[in-house]
Design an enzyme around this catalytic site. Sequence first.
Site, PDB file in Angstrom:
ATOM      1  N   ALA A  62      75.497  43.636  61.076  1.00 28.50           N
ATOM      2  CA  ALA A  62      75.095  42.970  62.315  1.00 28.50           C
ATOM      3  C   ALA A  62      76.214  42.071  62.838  1.00 28.50           C
ATOM      4  CB  ALA A  62      73.833  42.143  62.074  1.00 28.50           C
ATOM      5  N   GLU A 111      71.301  49.978  57.159  1.00 27.42           N
ATOM      6  CA  GLU A 111      69.923  50.188  57.597  1.00 27.42           C
ATOM      7  C   GLU A 111      69.847  51.307  58.633  1.00 27.42           C
ATOM      8  OE1 GLU A 111      67.504  46.117  57.219  1.00 27.42           O
ATOM      9  OE2 GLU A 111      69.397  45.859  58.295  1.00 27.42           O
ATOM     10  N   GLU A 131      72.896  40.564  53.001  1.00 33.63           N
ATOM     11  CA  GLU A 131      72.271  39.496  53.786  1.00 33.63           C
ATOM     12  C   GLU A 131      71.992  38.231  52.978  1.00 33.63           C
ATOM     13  OE1 GLU A 131      71.427  43.189  56.185  1.00 33.63           O
ATOM     14  OE2 GLU A 131      71.563  42.652  54.066  1.00 33.63           O
TER      15      GLU A 131
END
Length: 257
Positions: A62, A111, A131
């Site tokens: 991300a 993901e 994460e």
Amino acid sequence: MEFLSWNVENHVATVTLNRPPANALARGVILEVNSLLDEVEHDDNVRVILLKGEGRFFSAGADIKEFTTVTSGEEFSKLASSGQTIFERVETFSKPIIAAIHGAALGGGLELAMSCHIRLVADNAKLGLPELQLGLIPGFAGTQRLPRYVGFAKAAEMLLTSDPISGKDAAAYGLANHAYPEEELIEKAGELAAKIAKKSPVAVKAALEMLQYVKPESYHEGVKAEANAFGTVFVSEDAKEGISAFIEKRQPDFKGK
């Protein structure tokens, strides 16, 4: 589109993630993935989608800096739910989607790859969900999909340590279908895509539909719980420290708050 490009040859749409330097999955990238599916879903010339990354990575995760623009846990939960919905559309798409992973598929990048039907990896690629290093958890169904492929114990280890595994190990654990030397990856992925593209589109669609029946019934409950937990964790002091440390390129000092 700004972040995706593609071309179609022999019924295979080769789609390239192109958001330098690491193909980070900003919200705009995820929305473009959804738009791409809109475009190819009813295009009879497209029978298979091959997804790859431009440059050094498939996707390194991300866009962490984008997290700083989100101000509430509720907003972050909605962001996670939106991403989950799009990635579930990838997983249940009526045409096969093959991810060709080189360099790294981390966090949201993994993901996305896990939502594809087939994953081919370079031997030296790195795959993981880091994460927890930021004081966060995966938010795009990573906690639910990873155990499907590698089993509960290995998924727990990968999640809790944040340690990535190699492409070669990913194939051994079942996270990837095959691992190849990096220089052979795209060629091998193209060969597989071409082989599938020669099959009956009607039969392929039906086969993909049948595969959906093998999923655990608790999956949807799990991803909803993940989105809610993601929002709760995001507003913690540890998450703020983890994101600040990442941006400032230092080790985080978590306090458990």
